[in-house]
Design a protein around this motif. Structure first.
Motif, PDB file in Angstrom:
ATOM      1  N   GLN A 191     -18.732 -36.956   3.275  1.00 55.12           N
ATOM      2  CA  GLN A 191     -17.449 -37.367   3.866  1.00 55.12           C
ATOM      3  C   GLN A 191     -16.421 -37.590   2.775  1.00 55.12           C
ATOM      4  OE1 GLN A 191     -16.445 -38.170   7.329  1.00 55.12           O
ATOM      5  NE2 GLN A 191     -14.528 -38.005   6.200  1.00 55.12           N
ATOM      6  N   GLN A 192     -16.840 -38.222   1.673  1.00 54.86           N
ATOM      7  CA  GLN A 192     -15.921 -38.495   0.581  1.00 54.86           C
ATOM      8  C   GLN A 192     -15.466 -37.206  -0.097  1.00 54.86           C
ATOM      9  OE1 GLN A 192     -14.960 -41.859  -0.180  1.00 54.86           O
ATOM     10  NE2 GLN A 192     -13.341 -40.698  -1.182  1.00 54.86           N
ATOM     11  N   VAL A 193     -16.399 -36.219  -0.230  1.00 59.50           N
ATOM     12  CA  VAL A 193     -16.035 -34.923  -0.829  1.00 59.50           C
ATOM     13  C   VAL A 193     -14.940 -34.262  -0.015  1.00 59.50           C
ATOM     14  CG1 VAL A 193     -16.870 -32.577  -1.218  1.00 59.50           C
ATOM     15  CG2 VAL A 193     -18.215 -34.517  -2.012  1.00 59.50           C
ATOM     16  N   LEU A 194     -15.124 -34.200   1.314  1.00 56.70           N
ATOM     17  CA  LEU A 194     -14.119 -33.569   2.174  1.00 56.70           C
ATOM     18  C   LEU A 194     -12.790 -34.298   2.076  1.00 56.70           C
ATOM     19  CD1 LEU A 194     -13.443 -31.433   4.293  1.00 56.70           C
ATOM     20  CD2 LEU A 194     -14.263 -33.032   6.044  1.00 56.70           C
ATOM     21  N   MET A 195     -12.840 -35.635   2.130  1.00 60.86           N
ATOM     22  CA  MET A 195     -11.609 -36.427   2.064  1.00 60.86           C
ATOM     23  C   MET A 195     -10.877 -36.175   0.751  1.00 60.86           C
ATOM     24  SD  MET A 195      -9.669 -38.671   3.577  1.00 60.86           S
ATOM     25  CE  MET A 195     -10.683 -39.515   4.801  1.00 60.86           C
ATOM     26  N   ASN A 196     -11.602 -36.181  -0.369  1.00 58.85           N
ATOM     27  CA  ASN A 196     -10.959 -36.003  -1.676  1.00 58.85           C
ATOM     28  C   ASN A 196     -10.339 -34.610  -1.816  1.00 58.85           C
ATOM     29  OD1 ASN A 196     -11.872 -38.540  -2.207  1.00 58.85           O
ATOM     30  ND2 ASN A 196     -13.229 -37.979  -3.896  1.00 58.85           N
ATOM     31  N   LEU A 197     -11.037 -33.560  -1.323  1.00 56.85           N
ATOM     32  CA  LEU A 197     -10.487 -32.206  -1.429  1.00 56.85           C
ATOM     33  C   LEU A 197      -9.238 -32.038  -0.578  1.00 56.85           C
ATOM     34  CD1 LEU A 197     -13.736 -30.016  -1.439  1.00 56.85           C
ATOM     35  CD2 LEU A 197     -12.246 -30.542  -3.367  1.00 56.85           C
ATOM     36  N   VAL A 198      -9.257 -32.598   0.653  1.00 58.42           N
ATOM     37  CA  VAL A 198      -8.070 -32.502   1.519  1.00 58.42           C
ATOM     38  C   VAL A 198      -6.916 -33.305   0.921  1.00 58.42           C
ATOM     39  CG1 VAL A 198      -7.159 -33.083   3.794  1.00 58.42           C
ATOM     40  CG2 VAL A 198      -9.406 -32.025   3.586  1.00 58.42           C
ATOM     41  N   ASN A 199      -7.211 -34.487   0.413  1.00 58.60           N
ATOM     42  CA  ASN A 199      -6.149 -35.292  -0.203  1.00 58.60           C
ATOM     43  C   ASN A 199      -5.571 -34.580  -1.422  1.00 58.60           C
ATOM     44  OD1 ASN A 199      -6.517 -37.271   1.713  1.00 58.60           O
ATOM     45  ND2 ASN A 199      -7.727 -38.629   0.380  1.00 58.60           N
ATOM     46  N   ASN A 200      -6.431 -33.915  -2.199  1.00 55.51           N
ATOM     47  CA  ASN A 200      -5.933 -33.169  -3.358  1.00 55.51           C
ATOM     48  C   ASN A 200      -5.008 -32.041  -2.928  1.00 55.51           C
ATOM     49  OD1 ASN A 200      -6.347 -32.626  -6.395  1.00 55.51           O
ATOM     50  ND2 ASN A 200      -6.703 -30.632  -5.475  1.00 55.51           N
ATOM     51  N   ALA A 201      -5.388 -31.336  -1.825  1.00 60.48           N
ATOM     52  CA  ALA A 201      -4.524 -30.273  -1.295  1.00 60.48           C
ATOM     53  C   ALA A 201      -3.209 -30.849  -0.759  1.00 60.48           C
ATOM     54  CB  ALA A 201      -5.269 -29.517  -0.197  1.00 60.48           C
ATOM     55  N   ARG A 202      -3.321 -31.990  -0.101  1.00 60.30           N
ATOM     56  CA  ARG A 202      -2.102 -32.651   0.427  1.00 60.30           C
ATOM     57  C   ARG A 202      -1.139 -32.966  -0.701  1.00 60.30           C
ATOM     58  NH1 ARG A 202      -3.398 -38.488   1.721  1.00 60.30           N
ATOM     59  NH2 ARG A 202      -3.226 -38.438  -0.570  1.00 60.30           N
ATOM     60  N   ASP A 203      -1.631 -33.532  -1.802  1.00 63.19           N
ATOM     61  CA  ASP A 203      -0.749 -33.889  -2.920  1.00 63.19           C
ATOM     62  C   ASP A 203      -0.130 -32.652  -3.554  1.00 63.19           C
ATOM     63  OD1 ASP A 203      -1.442 -36.498  -2.418  1.00 63.19           O
ATOM     64  OD2 ASP A 203      -2.964 -36.595  -4.017  1.00 63.19           O
ATOM     65  N   ALA A 204      -0.865 -31.506  -3.530  1.00 64.77           N
ATOM     66  CA  ALA A 204      -0.313 -30.273  -4.111  1.00 64.77           C
ATOM     67  C   ALA A 204       0.822 -29.706  -3.275  1.00 64.77           C
ATOM     68  CB  ALA A 204      -1.423 -29.234  -4.246  1.00 64.77           C
ATOM     69  N   LEU A 205       0.896 -30.113  -1.988  1.00 65.83           N
ATOM     70  CA  LEU A 205       1.940 -29.594  -1.083  1.00 65.83           C
ATOM     71  C   LEU A 205       3.152 -30.517  -0.987  1.00 65.83           C
ATOM     72  CD1 LEU A 205      -0.396 -28.355   1.785  1.00 65.83           C
ATOM     73  CD2 LEU A 205       0.853 -26.929   0.164  1.00 65.83           C
ATOM     74  N   LYS A 206       3.161 -31.558  -1.803  1.00 64.40           N
ATOM     75  CA  LYS A 206       4.274 -32.513  -1.772  1.00 64.40           C
ATOM     76  C   LYS A 206       5.594 -31.795  -2.070  1.00 64.40           C
ATOM     77  CE  LYS A 206       5.861 -36.821  -3.882  1.00 64.40           C
ATOM     78  NZ  LYS A 206       5.592 -37.855  -4.925  1.00 64.40           N
ATOM     79  N   ASP A 207       6.602 -32.110  -1.280  1.00 60.44           N
ATOM     80  CA  ASP A 207       7.956 -31.534  -1.443  1.00 60.44           C
ATOM     81  C   ASP A 207       7.970 -30.026  -1.219  1.00 60.44           C
ATOM     82  OD1 ASP A 207       8.806 -34.100  -2.128  1.00 60.44           O
ATOM     83  OD2 ASP A 207       8.427 -33.730  -4.278  1.00 60.44           O
ATOM     84  N   ARG A 208       7.009 -29.471  -0.492  1.00 59.40           N
ATOM     85  CA  ARG A 208       6.990 -28.037  -0.209  1.00 59.40           C
ATOM     86  C   ARG A 208       7.109 -27.814   1.286  1.00 59.40           C
ATOM     87  NH1 ARG A 208       5.095 -23.385  -2.815  1.00 59.40           N
ATOM     88  NH2 ARG A 208       4.459 -21.698  -1.411  1.00 59.40           N
ATOM     89  N   GLN A 209       8.039 -26.993   1.674  1.00 57.26           N
ATOM     90  CA  GLN A 209       8.227 -26.668   3.075  1.00 57.26           C
ATOM     91  C   GLN A 209       7.149 -25.685   3.538  1.00 57.26           C
ATOM     92  OE1 GLN A 209      10.495 -28.021   5.140  1.00 57.26           O
ATOM     93  NE2 GLN A 209      11.245 -29.318   3.444  1.00 57.26           N
TER      94      GLN A 209
END
Length: 1012
Positions: free
Chosen positions: A755-773
């Motif tokens: 569960q933590q692996v999935l959460m960390n990977l999704v959160n990492n992807a979320r942060d990479a999309l910051k300020d991107r339309q």
């Protein structure tokens, strides 16, 4: 006419007439008109005419009818100059007489005339006819020989050559007959050659090696067998030449060593002996000689030839020996009889040759005997022809066999019979002559009828068609390769010449296998060889180098084109290192980064050396991309080991403190019921303790030192549920999608860590999309089989079936410069306070603990994708339901608690008593064992810390179980070594809890153990 003799009437004295009359040759004096003026007695006897008849005849009347028209021409020649020619005359009885005429102009009775001295050459003509017949046979064998055969005179001029000689040199027959040895022998020196030829006695054969030059200018090494024979009083030389190029290349040269001469001597089909010329004692003798006379070798060496020679033949033999010793002859031949040991007579052909040079002492001679008891000697001319044939036959380097084809009633070839074979046949096949000659092929070589080479069928086609055939084939029964030339000699008969190719074929096979092994080794090791010609600047690559650069075999490597593959950062370094190699000879050993023709980034190592003698550089280039990746993984493992050491040092004590704090918080909240402000503040402390405990767990997970609760998980169903919780962390302006298969993929995993692996990977992807339309995150799951390239990148992975979880975004991507650091603990690109730098480090450590792999692909323009590979499990397990989160109380059971932390002991006592249990406390393992021994009938459960002074929890549990096998045990640990964790889980009826543990989980664990 100064050249004319003068025989005037007065000069024709009685003495001259008496000389003419007693001459064995016929003497005629012929006038200008051709009439016979004088004839001697020999002419009367030979022609059958009386003197009166002869002196009334025209010389034309003596000529054979078909030659009479040419008489006038011969008369004109003889009146001018002395003339010598052969002619045919006709006797009175009509028979023809071959003659040899020497005519010269004279004055007879004051007038011009011709003096003709005429010799009867009937016997010589007959001998010439027989010789021509013999030579015709010799010519047939000579033309069919697989070796080049030359005949030349003492000047080296070619008198005759065979077809093989023409083919090997590229000249026509007529061209060669106009040439000499000097024209084809690269090292020819006439003076040295004459010395060499002059040292060869008739009947002797000398073998040398040399180099011949073809018509096209190319040269090739040859083996030359030179034999000498007398022809019309002049020496002629018969030379057998064999191209030994292939033999030299295959390192299978058959040198003319003493061993071979000894083998020839011992295995000769005729008796051969070295004999002391004056005493007649046998010095050395072969077995065949012994067989002929019936004596053993030891017995023969005690005898002399006089003792075993028949008395009637001894006189001639001794006379011949006397002439040999006196130097009058160099050899002699005769027929004679030997007394065998058993008293029987044996007829032999004896050939004796001197073994000393002219001027030396006559010490030894060579005696060669052939048993001719069954058939007597043929005519002399035929014997000479047979000796020529035998010389060719026995001295051929090729095997030779003469056969008779055997057919069935329909004419189909079904077998063949060996009629005659030579010594080379025995050597090349291993079959003895006496076991072969006269027997069928199927008797001599079992299995030949079924041999895939189809020897019988192939030979049959040659005999039936009359067309010779040259081929190479393998004989399964003999286990050898042969090159064969087969030709028909007469209807139903054929001959074969052949040579053994086995060593050459084996060399070719070994060379082919070596090349194949080299190519396979290069491919497996990603290692290719190169060579650089300094003068022409030309590169030669092996196949693997082309593969490394992703170019085809038509690619022409030049320095500029090769260096263009280097990245900008390494190109200048490569050029300088290569120039230092070719100009100063500085050894090359360099690692470079390439961009191949296919656009792939590769790391290579190139090593080179300079060969000054041949103006070239050579070396190898190896693709070390995978090695670089393994080095990166090794560095990552070292980082993990360092963090693990750090974390392990503090985790135990830190978790003990957190456990004491969280236990006391539970008690404090119990005392603070009704005070909302205090309860809220205690809740904040509880939350911070849980976050601290979570951070420690992530660090331990990264270092793969945290305990993992592995179980069978239906991964598809788990991820679908986990995505519901994970989706809450993704903003609404981003799209989160997933694609999971309908069928279940079972893996062995820890649910919490996954569960933590999935959460960390999704959160990492979320942060990479910051300020991107238009940001998108896509998760997918599928099963896959990994290939050899994957196993090469990750050799630690076992099996080939994996579940691949992919998390992909279309964000900013990861720069190449930091890509190798993203899994480092505490490494982050976020602002201070925005991240701990443990998210991807935890992912890496957790997946490593699951025996899996994490791979990342990133492009600054297209985003990033993380691929998590988990080994698939073939075994499913029943799902286990989760219990309620409520605290479960006891019913007065006695619990023994052992821990080396006094605050924890105090907390455990208060907590467990508040839950309705009675408590015994111990500060180390020895004390716990002693208390258990005292109260074991009352103690319901034992709770042991793994790490304690004196005696740890595992050893204490082992001693307690020796007193009672059924006592439930709970092990608690803030952190322990993998070995300690493994030992703790090996106890039946036990459970392992990680500190800090919540009161709810602790209460449920106690009740679960008590209820078993």
């Amino acid at each position: 006419m100064t050249d004319s003799a003068v025989l005037n009437e007065g000069d024709f004295s009685f003495d001259l007439n008496e000389f003419f009359q007693n001459s064995p040759d016929m003497i005629l004096i012929i006038g200008l008109e051709g009439y016979i003026l004088y004839a001697n007695a020999a002419a009367e006897r030979c022609y059958g005419y009386h003197l009166a008849e002869l002196t009334s005849m025209h010389v034309r009347d003596l000529a054979a009818p078909d030659l009479r028209s040419h008489v006038s021409e011969k008369l004109r020649d003889a009146i001018a100059i002395p003339t010598f020619f052969e002619w045919r005359h006709r006797r009175k009885d009509g028979s023809e007489l071959p003659v040899e005429i020497f005519a010269q102009p004279i004055f007879f009775r004051g007038e011009k005339a011709r003096l003709a001295s005429i010799r009867d050459i009937s016997e010589r003509s007959q001998a010439h006819a027989a010789l021509r017949k013999s030579e015709a046979r010799f010519r047939a064998y000579m033309e069919q020989a697989a070796e080049a055969v030359f005949a030349h005179d003492f000047q080296g001029r070619f008198l005759d050559v065979n077809r093989e000689a023409c083919e090997s040199l590229g000249y026509s027959h007529d061209e060669l007959l106009s040439m000499s040895v000097m024209d084809i022998d690269e090292n020819f020196d006439l003076a040295r050659a004459r010395t060499f030829w002059g040292g060869i006695d008739p009947g002797q054969t000398v073998t040398v090696q040399g180099k011949h030059r073809r018509k096209d200018g190319s040269s090739f090494p040859v083996e030359i067998k030179v034999g000498c024979f007398d022809f019309d009083g002049e020496r002629r030389y018969l030379v057998f030449v064999r191209d030994i190029s292939e033999r030299e290349l295959a390192h299978a040269a058959l040198t003319e060593s003493e061993n071979i001469f000894r083998s020839i001597f011992e295995q000769a089909a005729v008796g051969v002996a070295q004999v002391h010329s004056r005493s007649g004692r046998f010095v050395r003798i072969n077995q065949k000689y012994c067989d002929i006379v019936g004596y053993s070798r030891a017995e023969m060496e005690k005898l002399d030839f006089q003792t075993i020679t028949h008395p009637d033949d001894l006189t001639e033999d001794m006379e011949n020996m006397a002439r040999l010793i006196a130097g009058e002859v160099r050899q002699f031949h005769m027929q004679k009889r030997y007394y065998r040991k058993d008293g029987r007579l044996t007829w032999v052909n004896l050939s004796v040759s001197a073994l000393w040079k002219e001027g030396d002492a006559a010490d030894f001679h060579l005696a060669i005997v052939e048993d001719i008891t069954a058939s007597k000697q043929l005519q002399t001319v035929l014997q000479l022809s047979e000796e020529k044939y035998r010389t060719l036959f026995e001295n051929m380097l090729n095997g030779f066999a003469y056969h008779e084809l055997v057919t069935d009633s329909s004419g189909k070839p079904v077998n063949f019979r060996f009629l005659e074979v030579n010594q080379a046949f025995e050597r090349l096949t291993g079959l003895k002559r006496e076991a072969v000659e006269g027997r069928l092929a199927t008797e001599v070589i079992p299995g030949i009828a079924d041999d895939p080479a189809d020897w019988i069928g192939r030979y049959g086609r040659v005999v039936l068609s009359g067309e010779g055939e040259r081929f190479e084939s393998y004989s399964e029964p003999l286990g050898r390769w042969y090159t064969v030339f087969c030709f028909r000699t007469s209807p139903g008969h054929f001959a074969t010449t052949f040579d053994d190719l086995t060593e050459r074929k084996q060399s070719e096979l070994r060379l082919q296998e070596s090349r194949q092994l080299l190519a396979e080794t290069e491919q497996v090791g990603h290692l290719g060889g190169w060579s650089f010609d300094i003068d022409s600047a030309a590169w030669v690559w092996t196949d693997e180098v082309y593969r490394i650069y992703d170019v085809g075999p038509d690619f022409v490597p030049t320095p500029d084109r090769v260096f263009s593959f280097c990245t900008a950062a390494s190109r200048q370094q490569a050029k300088e290192a290569f120039q230092a190699l070719v100009k100063q000879g500085t050894p090359l050993d360099i690692e470079l980064e390439l961009v191949t023709a296919a656009g792939k980034h590769r790391y290579v190592r190139s090593i080179g050396r300079l060969d000054r003698e041949h103006h070239r550089a050579y070396g190898f280039i190896q693709d070390i991309t995978e090695l670089k990746e393994l080095e990166s993984q090794f560095r990552q493992a070292q980082k993990m080991e360092a963090i693990g050491t750090l974390v392990g040092g503090i985790a135990h004590d830190f978790n003990n403190m957190l456990a004491a704090i969280m236990g006391n918080l539970y008690l404090a909240r119990g005392h603070a019921r009704g005070n909302q402000t205090l309860t809220g503040e205690l809740g904040v402390i509880q939350m911070m303790c849980e976050r601290a405990a979570d951070m420690i767990r992530q660090l331990l997970t990264f270092a793969r030192r945290d305990s993992i609760a592995m179980q069978k998980i239906a991964l598809s169903s788990f991820l679908k549920e986990a995505m519901k919780l994970t989706a809450a962390s993704v903003p609404e302006d981003m799209t989160l999608s997933f694609n999971f298969p309908r069928h279940e993929l079972w893996v062995d995993a820890d649910i919490t860590q996954l569960q933590q692996v999935l959460m960390n990977l999704v959160n990492n992807a979320r942060d990479a999309l910051k300020d991107r339309q238009g940001g998108e995150i896509h998760c997918s799951l599928k099963s896959c089989r990994v290939d050899a390239a994957f196993r090469s990148r990750h050799p630690q992975c076992e099996g080939d079936r994996f579940a691949r979880l992919s998390v992909q975004d279309n964000g900013c991507g990861i720069p190449t410069s930091i890509r190798e650091n993203i899994f480092d603990p505490f490494f982050t690109t976020k602002e201070v306070g925005k991240g701990t730098g443990l998210g991807l480090a935890m992912v890496y450590g957790a997946i490593q603990g699951h025996h899996g792999v994490v791979e990342v692909e990133s492009d600054p323009h297209r985003g990033t994708r993380f691929d998590v590979y988990l080994p698939l499990s073939d075994q499913q397990s029943e799902e286990q339901g989760e219990g309620a989160d409520a605290v479960v109380s006891g019913q007065g059971e006695l619990i023994l608690v052992a821990d080396d932390s006094q605050p924890l002991l105090d907390m455990y006592k208060q907590l467990l008593e508040s839950l309705g249990y009675r408590v015994l406390l111990a500060r180390h393992g020895d004390e716990a064992v002693a208390l258990y021994r005292q109260y074991r009938d009352d103690i319901a459960l034992v709770m042991l810390d793994l790490v304690m002074p004196l005696t740890g929890g595992v050893e204490a549990a082992r001693r307690i179980r020796q007193m009672s096998l059924n006592t439930p045990i709970i092990f608690a640990t803030g952190y322990d070594s993998e070995e300690g964790l493994r030992q703790s889980t090996s106890f039946d009826h036990s459970q392992l809890l990680a500190k800090p543990v919540s009161v709810e989980l602790l209460s449920r664990a106690i009740q679960s153990m008590l209820n078993r």
